[in-house]
Design a protein around this motif. Structure first.
Motif, PDB file in Angstrom:
ATOM      1  N   GLN A 103      31.158  36.844  29.630  1.00  0.00           N
ATOM      2  CA  GLN A 103      30.443  37.006  30.892  1.00  0.00           C
ATOM      3  C   GLN A 103      31.403  36.948  32.071  1.00  0.00           C
ATOM      4  OE1 GLN A 103      26.392  35.215  31.121  1.00  0.00           O
ATOM      5  NE2 GLN A 103      27.117  33.986  29.389  1.00  0.00           N
ATOM      6  N   LYS A 104      30.930  37.524  33.158  1.00  0.00           N
ATOM      7  CA  LYS A 104      31.746  37.601  34.369  1.00  0.00           C
ATOM      8  C   LYS A 104      30.834  37.503  35.581  1.00  0.00           C
ATOM      9  CE  LYS A 104      34.853  40.829  34.417  1.00  0.00           C
ATOM     10  NZ  LYS A 104      35.503  42.163  34.543  1.00  0.00           N
ATOM     11  N   LEU A 105      31.290  36.766  36.583  1.00  0.00           N
ATOM     12  CA  LEU A 105      30.551  36.647  37.845  1.00  0.00           C
ATOM     13  C   LEU A 105      31.485  36.997  38.988  1.00  0.00           C
ATOM     14  CD1 LEU A 105      28.045  35.668  39.510  1.00  0.00           C
ATOM     15  CD2 LEU A 105      29.127  33.412  39.546  1.00  0.00           C
ATOM     16  N   LYS A 106      31.052  37.947  39.828  1.00  0.00           N
ATOM     17  CA  LYS A 106      31.828  38.320  40.999  1.00  0.00           C
ATOM     18  C   LYS A 106      31.051  37.950  42.253  1.00  0.00           C
ATOM     19  CE  LYS A 106      34.237  42.293  38.915  1.00  0.00           C
ATOM     20  NZ  LYS A 106      34.533  43.736  39.043  1.00  0.00           N
ATOM     21  N   LEU A 124      37.519  38.113  47.008  1.00  0.00           N
ATOM     22  CA  LEU A 124      36.649  38.317  45.849  1.00  0.00           C
ATOM     23  C   LEU A 124      36.986  37.248  44.814  1.00  0.00           C
ATOM     24  CD1 LEU A 124      34.548  40.034  44.297  1.00  0.00           C
ATOM     25  CD2 LEU A 124      36.491  41.357  43.383  1.00  0.00           C
ATOM     26  N   LEU A 125      35.993  36.437  44.497  1.00  0.00           N
ATOM     27  CA  LEU A 125      36.162  35.400  43.484  1.00  0.00           C
ATOM     28  C   LEU A 125      35.520  35.886  42.186  1.00  0.00           C
ATOM     29  CD1 LEU A 125      35.784  31.582  43.924  1.00  0.00           C
ATOM     30  CD2 LEU A 125      34.705  32.711  41.980  1.00  0.00           C
ATOM     31  N   ILE A 126      36.297  35.878  41.111  1.00  0.00           N
ATOM     32  CA  ILE A 126      35.834  36.350  39.803  1.00  0.00           C
ATOM     33  C   ILE A 126      35.908  35.192  38.818  1.00  0.00           C
ATOM     34  CG2 ILE A 126      36.147  38.040  37.957  1.00  0.00           C
ATOM     35  CD1 ILE A 126      37.764  39.732  39.990  1.00  0.00           C
ATOM     36  N   LEU A 127      34.759  34.795  38.298  1.00  0.00           N
ATOM     37  CA  LEU A 127      34.684  33.731  37.300  1.00  0.00           C
ATOM     38  C   LEU A 127      34.365  34.352  35.941  1.00  0.00           C
ATOM     39  CD1 LEU A 127      34.422  30.756  36.348  1.00  0.00           C
ATOM     40  CD2 LEU A 127      32.029  30.838  37.076  1.00  0.00           C
ATOM     41  N   LYS A 128      35.219  34.067  34.964  1.00  0.00           N
ATOM     42  CA  LYS A 128      35.008  34.579  33.610  1.00  0.00           C
ATOM     43  C   LYS A 128      34.774  33.402  32.662  1.00  0.00           C
ATOM     44  CE  LYS A 128      38.031  38.601  34.304  1.00  0.00           C
ATOM     45  NZ  LYS A 128      39.244  39.323  33.832  1.00  0.00           N
ATOM     46  N   TRP A 129      33.779  33.556  31.825  1.00  0.00           N
ATOM     47  CA  TRP A 129      33.517  32.512  30.838  1.00  0.00           C
ATOM     48  C   TRP A 129      32.875  33.146  29.598  1.00  0.00           C
ATOM     49  CZ3 TRP A 129      30.182  33.684  34.700  1.00  0.00           C
ATOM     50  CH2 TRP A 129      28.818  33.752  34.428  1.00  0.00           C
ATOM     51  N   PHE A 178      19.181  33.283  31.461  1.00  0.00           N
ATOM     52  CA  PHE A 178      18.430  34.240  32.296  1.00  0.00           C
ATOM     53  C   PHE A 178      19.389  35.120  33.089  1.00  0.00           C
ATOM     54  CE2 PHE A 178      17.104  35.014  36.695  1.00  0.00           C
ATOM     55  CZ  PHE A 178      16.037  35.886  36.478  1.00  0.00           C
ATOM     56  N   ASP A 179      20.412  34.514  33.700  1.00  0.00           N
ATOM     57  CA  ASP A 179      21.367  35.278  34.499  1.00  0.00           C
ATOM     58  C   ASP A 179      22.127  36.275  33.638  1.00  0.00           C
ATOM     59  OD1 ASP A 179      22.951  35.629  37.077  1.00  0.00           O
ATOM     60  OD2 ASP A 179      24.538  35.046  35.679  1.00  0.00           O
ATOM     61  N   ARG A 180      22.436  35.903  32.404  1.00  0.00           N
ATOM     62  CA  ARG A 180      23.155  36.808  31.494  1.00  0.00           C
ATOM     63  C   ARG A 180      22.365  38.088  31.265  1.00  0.00           C
ATOM     64  NH1 ARG A 180      22.777  36.305  25.740  1.00  0.00           N
ATOM     65  NH2 ARG A 180      22.275  34.086  25.912  1.00  0.00           N
ATOM     66  N   TRP A 181      21.077  37.960  30.989  1.00  0.00           N
ATOM     67  CA  TRP A 181      20.263  39.152  30.723  1.00  0.00           C
ATOM     68  C   TRP A 181      19.940  39.917  32.006  1.00  0.00           C
ATOM     69  CZ3 TRP A 181      19.833  41.505  26.364  1.00  0.00           C
ATOM     70  CH2 TRP A 181      19.978  40.798  25.158  1.00  0.00           C
ATOM     71  N   HIS A 182      19.764  39.173  33.088  1.00  0.00           N
ATOM     72  CA  HIS A 182      19.468  39.838  34.370  1.00  0.00           C
ATOM     73  C   HIS A 182      20.638  40.718  34.806  1.00  0.00           C
ATOM     74  CE1 HIS A 182      19.150  40.024  38.837  1.00  0.00           C
ATOM     75  NE2 HIS A 182      17.861  40.224  38.559  1.00  0.00           N
ATOM     76  N   LYS A 183      21.861  40.228  34.640  1.00  0.00           N
ATOM     77  CA  LYS A 183      23.052  41.027  34.994  1.00  0.00           C
ATOM     78  C   LYS A 183      23.181  42.257  34.085  1.00  0.00           C
ATOM     79  CE  LYS A 183      25.959  37.648  34.738  1.00  0.00           C
ATOM     80  NZ  LYS A 183      27.206  36.862  34.717  1.00  0.00           N
ATOM     81  N   LEU A 184      22.840  42.090  32.806  1.00  0.00           N
ATOM     82  CA  LEU A 184      22.929  43.228  31.891  1.00  0.00           C
ATOM     83  C   LEU A 184      21.973  44.343  32.296  1.00  0.00           C
ATOM     84  CD1 LEU A 184      23.250  41.477  28.400  1.00  0.00           C
ATOM     85  CD2 LEU A 184      24.941  42.941  29.502  1.00  0.00           C
ATOM     86  N   LEU A 185      20.747  44.000  32.640  1.00  0.00           N
ATOM     87  CA  LEU A 185      19.790  45.025  33.059  1.00  0.00           C
ATOM     88  C   LEU A 185      20.240  45.686  34.354  1.00  0.00           C
ATOM     89  CD1 LEU A 185      17.119  46.558  32.906  1.00  0.00           C
ATOM     90  CD2 LEU A 185      16.010  44.579  34.016  1.00  0.00           C
ATOM     91  N   LYS A 224      38.042  30.723  33.352  1.00  0.00           N
ATOM     92  CA  LYS A 224      39.152  30.982  34.259  1.00  0.00           C
ATOM     93  C   LYS A 224      38.624  31.699  35.490  1.00  0.00           C
ATOM     94  CE  LYS A 224      40.530  35.093  31.598  1.00  0.00           C
ATOM     95  NZ  LYS A 224      41.644  35.726  30.835  1.00  0.00           N
ATOM     96  N   VAL A 225      39.356  31.568  36.591  1.00  0.00           N
ATOM     97  CA  VAL A 225      38.923  32.108  37.890  1.00  0.00           C
ATOM     98  C   VAL A 225      40.076  32.882  38.513  1.00  0.00           C
ATOM     99  CG1 VAL A 225      38.232  31.502  40.241  1.00  0.00           C
ATOM    100  CG2 VAL A 225      37.213  30.305  38.302  1.00  0.00           C
ATOM    101  N   GLN A 226      39.748  34.023  39.100  1.00  0.00           N
ATOM    102  CA  GLN A 226      40.694  34.789  39.908  1.00  0.00           C
ATOM    103  C   GLN A 226      40.148  34.906  41.322  1.00  0.00           C
ATOM    104  OE1 GLN A 226      40.571  38.136  36.900  1.00  0.00           O
ATOM    105  NE2 GLN A 226      42.678  38.376  37.605  1.00  0.00           N
TER     106      GLN A 226
END
Length: 1003
Positions: A396-399, A505-510, A698-705, A480-482
């Motif tokens: 997963q990734k959050l920007k 831009l903050l990118i969080l990967k997990w 919930f956030d995982r599936w919401h981002k996928l859609l 990890k975060v960029q």
């Protein structure tokens, strides 16, 4: 034996009038009267030249030195409780000849002096620093120049990075600690003197801070393949070496039926023999034991010098030691006697082959492999396996675009040298980010007039807080975060040339970490390999490995889930103990990102072209003519997938609301595959598996859609189909208990689409698949071919050394093939193409001492390569289409392909290469076939698509309880007995990294 000794003494009556030389043994009784010492002294006195006087504890400890026996030669050494200073006074008083310099034994009690002398004499030692705390001012714990960070210690600019070893400076203190980096799970391994069957203990909860209660040596940790080597010298020209299992692996001491620690004699290299000579001379200890680290980089290093040490349970060594000691003593005290005495007789207790040193058969019972090694005339020589990692959590990734000053300050604090980005991975950095995020979420709770954009940012910060709080600690390789700058402004004070970061831009990967099920799958597979991959069952492999005839290396890419899978597999394959995988990962798993990762291989453009053609499927009807297995109504499936995603998301939104205030609290603790046994996972029927919070699910599936379907433009991004299928299968396995009604149909629809999309990403036609596959897997293919060729070369070299070697005479220049030869990673007579030469460290048994081992010079090579899905698709595509030749990889359009049969059909049907997909190569040698014949070496190729099952077909409670899908059994990719090694080289070499060097060699 005593009768023999009487006979030998009778034979020396002619020399009976010569005076005997008195040899004193000044050591504690536990050592002086030990079995090895008795064996050697009995041989030393067999010819009547010496009289041995053992001083005894009473004299040594209670009597003055004037009352100690008067001797001409002294064997004296320190051990626990021994009065070394008193012994040194006796030597000054009587001045006997010393076999070992007793005054130099002061050096052996201080590791600082040992290392200093080793360095002065140019004897290789591990890179180290010595932190002195003996004379620091009161209240001061560290000397000037010492710095400790999370993952290193440093003294006056010299840095030692974790994993490192911490040794007390006292040679009598055996409490040695190994510190591991947080990226590998952290914690500390405590090494200590053997207690029953344990020699070490791993503490995963240790904070990683070094000891400050004294002076210590910090040295780099050198991976040695889980093996330690102990060297025993008797004079500067004799060295005997034994290998044993290293305590840093799992701490379990391997013992034989008599309760003795299992050790096996190994051959020393010329460099190591010179090291032994130099150690013996540097410390003045003719009888000396020291520890040798055989680094997997190919060099050997001395890490400890122990002084007086003897080999246990080796009659050959006792003979050698007595003979050499006799020569040393007579040379010093009576050199004229050296020529009048015949060689000392040996007591082998068995008939010995004079050519090999191995015992001849006795009573029809052999101590080697039961029933031979292999089937019939075929002997197993090599096992190579390429394996995908185990079950993982979705990546997963959050920007989020940030303007908050505390987050922008993190960029300035941790930016790289070029100022292009800041990377946050360490526990302290992640904790700092979490503290800032908590404060921003708390401050940002505004009223209804809060802007929509601000609400979105706060929502993302809340997600980020939830991710960072998951697990309770920052260890392992999972988050990890960029931070990348987006907009710069002018400083408020108007300084010219001074730019201020205003937006980033903050990118969080997990995610993407090995699950409890993935670890269990890897361990189960390792056990299967131990039990069935080698003849004679599991005991056959363990016997092979413990006697150092198993040349084993485990390789992994740089990804955490791949490394952890490799460590779990190794734990079970070698039947190691303990829950934590960190010591195994550090000691036995070799990272090779260049060979086992897909990035930077020159295939990016080809993959992009394949994806571009594939992604037109939603808008171009012509795509069906070039895409295999395309469903009749792909657009209908895409729309149905959107409907099912919406249903699932609505259900998850409802569960989040029901959870309410407990969204970020409570629930079971997060599982760590690196440090916890799968059985330690705590399950909660009301929570997602693995510590994932309902809000994150919930956030995982919401981002996928949101990323898959653009409702305004009515467009689909088919590149998200693999991610949707990945999440659907994950939840079908791990979260079926949540009662997600839409999940089963969503899984079926996503799989129909993924079975088209995923294989086509690696080429739309055979030519494209070959082109992409050879670019990604060429280095791995080259390594596999070199592995096979290396074992062929060893077989040819050792064929003439064996008793039946006459049946397979080696003709000059014959090798049975024109494939790659030479050392691993090298080509004889030509360049090695793109392969970097790998210097091999192989523990070769010494035939003279390994008398109970059959074929001591022959090894079975095992190489296990753990990698990711992209490498598995690439390797399988090359195996499937390599018969078309190298020219096919350059074709833009392929002629019609004949419908496949057998193995080819099997590969074509496998659209999914699931977790723990395997391709296995087993090479056999028929020693009854002439060496020059290509039929002497045959290769068996096995394939399994891994855990390629529909989880909904397993309605039993076992999957519900442990979430472990079984592995599809391996099947052969050929008919009958495999193919010859020469045929395999001919087919695969054009697509491997050795092809260039081989072509130049042939020219």
């Amino acid at each position: 034996m005593r009768r023999l000794l009487k006979l030998f003494r009778a034979a020396t009556d002619g020399h009976a009038n010569l005076p005997k030389i008195r040899i004193g043994v000044c050591a504690m009784d536990k050592k002086a009267r030990s079995k090895p010492m008795k064996e050697i002294l009995e041989r030393l006195t067999a010819w009547g030249e010496f009289e041995v006087v053992i001083f005894g504890d009473d004299a040594i400890l209670e009597k003055p030195i004037e009352d100690w026996p008067h001797v001409e030669c002294l064997l004296c050494w320190h051990s626990d409780g021994f009065p070394l200073k008193k012994a040194q006074e006796y030597i000054k008083y009587r001045r006997p000849f010393l076999v070992n310099d007793v005054f130099m034994q002061d050096f052996l009690l201080d590791r600082r002096k040992v290392y200093k002398l080793l360095v002065e004499r140019s004897i290789p030692v591990p890179t180290h620093i010595i932190v002195e705390r003996d004379h620091l001012p009161e209240g001061t714990t560290d000397p000037p120049g010492f710095v400790e960070d999370e993952d290193y210690v440093e003294l006056n600019g010299q840095r030692i990075v974790k994993p490192f070893v911490e040794k007390p400076v006292s040679g009598e203190d055996h409490n040695i600690w190994v510190y591991y980096p947080h990226s590998m799970g952290g914690g500390v391994k405590y090494l200590f003197r053997k207690v029953d069957d344990k020699a070490s203990k791993y503490d995963s909860s240790h904070d990683g801070k070094v000891r400050r209660d004294g002076s210590y040596i910090y040295e780099e940790f050198l991976p040695t393949g889980g093996t330690d080597v102990k060297v025993y010298t008797v004079g500067p020209r004799y060295a005997h070496a034994e290998a044993r299992k290293s305590p840093v692996v799992d701490g379990k001491v391997l013992r034989n039926a008599d309760g003795k620690e299992m050790r096996f004699p190994v051959l020393l290299s010329p460099q190591e023999k010179e090291i032994a000579r130099m150690v013996c001379l540097a410390f003045g200890q003719k009888v000396c034991g020291f520890d040798l680290l055989r680094s997997e980089k190919g060099r050997s290093y001395v890490c400890d010098v122990n002084g007086w040490s003897f080999v246990k349970n080796s009659k050959k060594y006792y003979d050698d030691a007595a003979d050499i000691l006799r020569s040393i003593i007579l040379s010093a005290l009576a050199p004229h006697r050296l020529n009048v005495q015949p060689n000392l007789p040996t007591y082998t207790g068995a008939l010995t082959n004079p050519d090999t040193g191995s015992n001849l058969a006795v009573s029809g019972k052999g101590a080697g492999w039961e029933g031979g090694w292999g089937w019939g005339d075929w002997e197993l020589r090599c096992v190579l396996a390429v394996i995908r990692h185990g079950d993982r959590t979705p990546k997963q990734k959050l920007k989020v675009v940030v303007t908050q000053e505390p987050l922008l300050n993190l960029f300035h604090k941790y930016k790289d040298a070029k100022g292009k980005q800041a990377k946050l991975k360490s526990p302290l950095q992640m904790q700092e980010l979490l503290d800032i995020t908590r404060q921003l979420v708390k401050v940002g709770r505004g009223g209804n007039d809060e802007r929509e954009a601000a609400q979105e940012v706060r929502g993302k910060l809340r997600i980020m807080q939830t991710v960072l709080e998951s697990g309770g600690q920052f260890s392992g390789i999972n988050r990890k975060v960029q931070i990348k700058p987006l907009r710069w402004g002018i400083a408020a004070d108007g300084l010219v040339g001074v730019a201020v970061l205003e937006e980033a831009l903050l990118i969080l990967k997990w995610g993407g970490v090995l699950t409890h099920a993935g670890r269990q799958q890897a361990e189960d597979l390792g056990k299967i390999y131990r039990m069935v991959m080698y003849p004679s069952g599991g005991n056959g492999l363990l016997r092979l490995h413990s006697t150092y005839r198993h040349d084993l290396k485990i390789y992994s890419s740089d990804e955490g889930r791949v490394q952890t899978s490799a460590a779990a597999f190794t734990k079970a394959m070698l039947d190691l103990e303990g829950n934590s995988l960190t010591p195994i990962l550090v000691s036995l798993v070799n990272k090779d990102a260049s060979m086992l990762e897909a990035f930077g291989k020159g295939a990016s453009d080809d993959i992009a072209d394949a994806k571009e053609a594939l992604y037109q499927v939603g808008s171009a009807t012509s795509a069906s003519s070039i895409i295999a297995r395309l469903p009749d109504t792909p657009l209908g499936l895409l729309r149905r997938l959107v409907e099912l995603l919406r249903r699932l998301i609505d259900r998850l939104r409802q569960l989040v609301r029901e959870e309410g205030a407990t969204a970020r609290g409570g629930g079971p603790p997060k599982y760590s595959s690196l440090s916890m046994d799968p059985k330690e996972r705590v399950h909660d029927d009301n929570q997602p598996c693995g510590g994932e919070k309902m809000l994150l699910m919930f956030d995982r599936w919401h981002k996928l859609l949101k990323s898959f379907y653009n409702e305004k433009k009515d467009r689909f991004d088919i590149s998200k189909v693999p991610d949707i299928y990945d999440s659907a299968k994950y939840d079908a396995i791990h979260n079926a208990h949540l009662g997600l009604d839409a999940l089963e149909e969503l899984y079926i629809v996503a799989k129909l689409l993924a079975d088209v999309v995923i294989p086509c990403e690696y080429g739309l036609d055979p030519g494209g698949k070959l082109r992409i596959g050879s670019k990604i897997a060429n280095e791995l293919l080259g390594k596999l071919l070199v592995d096979l060729a290396s074992m062929r070369e060893e077989s040819i070299v050792t064929a003439c050394m064996e008793p039946h070697g006459a049946r397979a005479m080696v003709k000059h220049g014959s090798g049975g093939s024109n494939g790659p030869t030479g050392r691993e990673g090298d080509l004889e007579g030509g360049p090695a193409g793109e392969m970097e030469p790998e210097t091999e460290t192989i523990h070769r048994l010494c035939p003279t001492y390994a008398s109970d081992i059959n074929s001591p010079l022959r090894h079975v090579r095992t190489r296990i390569y753990f990698t990711s899905e992209s490498h598995m698709h690439s390797l399988v595509n090359v195996l499937r289409w390599c018969h078309l030749g190298a020219d096919a990889a350059g074709c833009c359009a392929m002629p019609p392909i004949t419908p496949p049969e057998g193995a080819c059909a099997q590969l074509d049907e496998m659209t999914e290469l699931d977790y723990l997909t395997q391709v296995v190569f087993r090479m056999y040698e028929n020693k009854t076939v002439p060496v020059e014949s290509q039929e002497r070496f045959r290769v068996e190729v096995l394939f399994s698509p891994g855990a390629n099952y529909n989880p909904f077909d397993f309605a039993s409670t076992s999957l519900h309880n442990n979430h472990v899908l079984p592995i599809v059994p391996r099947t052969a990719l050929h008919k009958n007995d495999g193919i010859t090694l020469a045929e395999m080289e001919e087919k695969l070499m054009p697509f491997s990294s050795v092809s260039l060097g081989f072509q130049q060699q042939q020219q």
